[in-house]
Each structure stands twice: as structure tokens, then as C-alpha cells.
Design a protein around this motif. Structure first.
Motif, mmCIF file in Angstrom:
data_model
loop_
_atom_site.group_PDB
_atom_site.id
_atom_site.type_symbol
_atom_site.label_atom_id
_atom_site.label_comp_id
_atom_site.label_asym_id
_atom_site.label_seq_id
_atom_site.Cartn_x
_atom_site.Cartn_y
_atom_site.Cartn_z
ATOM 1 N N HIS A 1 3.144 12.336 2.149
ATOM 2 C CA HIS A 1 2.699 10.960 2.312
ATOM 3 C C HIS A 1 1.464 10.713 1.450
ATOM 4 O O HIS A 1 0.801 11.654 1.012
ATOM 5 N N PRO B 1 -1.728 7.361 0.657
ATOM 6 C CA PRO B 1 -2.130 5.955 0.787
ATOM 7 C C PRO B 1 -1.300 5.102 -0.163
ATOM 8 O O PRO B 1 -1.008 5.519 -1.296
ATOM 9 N N ALA B 2 -0.907 3.931 0.265
ATOM 10 C CA ALA B 2 0.022 3.106 -0.501
ATOM 11 C C ALA B 2 -0.445 2.869 -1.929
ATOM 12 O O ALA B 2 0.377 2.802 -2.857
ATOM 13 N N ALA B 3 -1.752 2.779 -2.123
ATOM 14 C CA ALA B 3 -2.289 2.476 -3.456
ATOM 15 C C ALA B 3 -1.989 3.567 -4.469
ATOM 16 O O ALA B 3 -1.984 3.301 -5.681
ATOM 17 N N GLN C 1 5.767 9.138 0.537
ATOM 18 C CA GLN C 1 5.916 8.064 1.515
ATOM 19 C C GLN C 1 4.616 7.282 1.622
ATOM 20 O O GLN C 1 3.565 7.856 1.928
ATOM 21 N N PRO C 2 4.628 5.975 1.371
ATOM 22 C CA PRO C 2 3.380 5.215 1.404
ATOM 23 C C PRO C 2 2.866 4.980 2.823
ATOM 24 O O PRO C 2 3.645 4.743 3.747
ATOM 25 N N VAL C 3 1.551 5.087 2.956
ATOM 26 C CA VAL C 3 0.860 4.797 4.220
ATOM 27 C C VAL C 3 0.019 3.555 3.979
ATOM 28 O O VAL C 3 -0.820 3.531 3.080
ATOM 29 N N SER C 4 0.223 2.529 4.767
ATOM 30 C CA SER C 4 -0.464 1.261 4.551
ATOM 31 C C SER C 4 -1.969 1.402 4.772
ATOM 32 O O SER C 4 -2.436 2.327 5.458
ATOM 33 N N ALA C 5 -2.717 0.466 4.212
ATOM 34 C CA ALA C 5 -4.169 0.472 4.382
ATOM 35 C C ALA C 5 -4.541 0.354 5.852
ATOM 36 O O ALA C 5 -5.516 0.975 6.312
ATOM 37 N N GLN C 6 -3.771 -0.423 6.610
ATOM 38 C CA GLN C 6 -4.068 -0.596 8.032
ATOM 39 C C GLN C 6 -3.876 0.709 8.801
ATOM 40 O O GLN C 6 -4.698 1.075 9.660
ATOM 41 N N VAL C 7 -2.802 1.416 8.498
ATOM 42 C CA VAL C 7 -2.551 2.697 9.180
ATOM 43 C C VAL C 7 -3.594 3.727 8.761
ATOM 44 O O VAL C 7 -4.122 4.475 9.597
ATOM 45 N N THR D 1 -6.650 3.163 7.822
ATOM 46 C CA THR D 1 -7.888 2.813 8.504
ATOM 47 C C THR D 1 -7.872 3.317 9.941
ATOM 48 O O THR D 1 -8.870 3.877 10.431
#
Length: 238
Positions: free
Chosen positions: A95, A97-99, A106-112, A114
């Protein structure tokens, strides 16, 4: 006025700064293992902060004469606010961070991300809230940036861009949380990191105090970068 500077193993970068710290009435000593920081490890009793880990209480009492922390001194805490416990986890082999996820992780959103970081910082946040509730004058000291030769990268294989992105996010969240509460933060991030956000190689410790190879901590030169900020924080709180 007594000034005590303590923290987890990263406080080793100040172990030879005794003379410089003494100029502002300060002395540094190890609090203990950072493994306790992600869970609540403190509480308030009779207007003072009680530290639950016996190791912490013993070290505080050895240095100050009391096993608890109160408003009778100024304190500086060098603890993990940079997400090392987060980015060294094996999750980040698959996984990211999405950026910086690209096409193969696998992308992990900024919200997750955080939420993950805030969960990791929970114990420290609770500790600092206890200090504020007791009127303790204190400041935070930033731990060093990640090292390119850290085992999480070299041995485990977590990608540098993933580590750097998590580190930046964790520092941003930590700075904001401290600023909202008026807690001074001493850091030397810009002076100590390269363009990708890693600790300059010449600032890395080569061995632990016990003589073991060290690929996690910063050295005395990094500690010297912190000294002006420490002096300013002590003056502002004294």
C-alpha cells in the motif's frame, strides 16, 4: 529555574550537548522506550502528571527527585511525532499514500492516512493534554527525519517515496496539533534534510551508546542544530 529535556531514544543526539544546554539551565536525559507512546501512558493525580511506565517514572525521579511532572520546572520532550511507527509497518510493501501509489501499490486516501497517523499520536497527545491541564511549561522537540539506510527501506524494501510521504504528513499533522494548543515546537527539518525529505547522511548516528550499529537515529551534529531553538523555547517559557 530547572529545565529538563528528555524523550525516547532519539534524545541521544543531545547526550554530548551538556555544556551548551547548561548555558540555558537545561540538562538532557533519556525518558525511556518510545514503544509506550502510541497508547495512553500518563494520567493526572493531585495536579501533577503521573507516568505509567515504570521505566519513565524511574528515570524522571533519578533526574528530578520526584517520579511525577509538575509546574515547578520547564520541560522539553523529544518524542516521535514523525510517524516512524507508521511507515516502517509491512503494510506499506503493498500500500502507499494515494499521492505516491502509482499503478502497482494499493492507494490509501489522505483521510485514511490522517486517521492512521492520529491513532499513532494518541498517546503523546494525551500526555501533552495532561501536561497542559497541570500548567506545566513545556515544548516539543522534533525527532529527525527518516534515514535512507533505515532497515525498513534497505532490508524490508518499503519504498523511499512512501516513507517520505508518510513522514511529511505526520509532521504536518503534529505541527498543526501543537500550534492549536500553543505548544512551542523546536525542529531543524529544513537544515537537516535533503530534497526528498531524508536526513542528510552526515547527520546519521553510526553506533548506539552500547556500540551496536545504528541506522535509525541522528548524531551530535543534528543535536547542535536543535540548540538555538531549544534556547529560544526555554527563554520564552522561563
Amino acid at each position: 529555574m530547572s529545565v529538563h529535556i528528555t524523550g525516547n531514544s532519539h534524545v541521544v543526539c543531545l547526550r554530548h550537548a551538556g555544556d551548551a544546554l547548561a548555558e540555558v539551565g537545561a540538562a538532557a536525559f533519556p525518558l525511556g522506550n518510545g514503544k509506550f507512546e502510541s497508547e495512553r501512558f500518563s494520567r493526572v493525580e493531585s495536579g501533577r502528571v503521573v507516568l505509567d511506565p515504570e521505566q519513565y517514572r524511574t528515570n524522571v525521579e533519578r533526574r528530578t527527585g520526584a517520579p511525577t511532572i509538575g509546574a515547578d520546572a520547564v520541560w522539553g520532550f523529544l518524542q516521535i511525532g514523525h510517524g516512524a511507527r507508521v511507515w516502517r509497518d509491512a503494510t506499506w510493501l503493498t500500500h502507499a499514500p494515494a499521492a505516491v501509489a502509482g499503478a502497482d501499490l494499493q492507494p490509501v486516501s489522505a483521510q485514511v492516512l490522517t486517521a492512521i497517523i492520529e491513532r499513532d499520536q494518541a498517546g503523546l497527545r494525551a500526555f501533552y493534554e495532561d501536561l497542559l491541564a497541570c500548567g506545566v511549561r513545556f515544548f516539543a522537540i522534533a525527532a529527525p527525519a527518516p534515514r535512507r539506510d533505515h532497515p525498513a527501506l534497505v532490508t524490508r524494501g518499503i519504498r523511499p517515496e512512501v516513507v517520505a510521504e508518510i513522514d511529511r504528513a505526520a509532521r504536518r499533522i503534529w505541527r498543526s496539533w501543537l500550534a492549536e494548543r500553543g505548544v512551542p515546537l523546536v525542529e531543524a527539518y529544513d537544515a537537516s534534510t535533503d530534497a526528498e525529505g531524508f536526513l542528510h547522511a552526515h547527520l546519521g548516528a553510526t553506533s548506539t551508546p552500547g556500540g551496536e550499529p545504528d541506522r535509525s537515529h541522528a548524531n551530535d551534529e543534528y543535536g547542535r542544530l536543535l540548540l538555538p531553538g531549544i534556547a529560544e523555547a526555554v527563554r520564552s517559557l522561563g
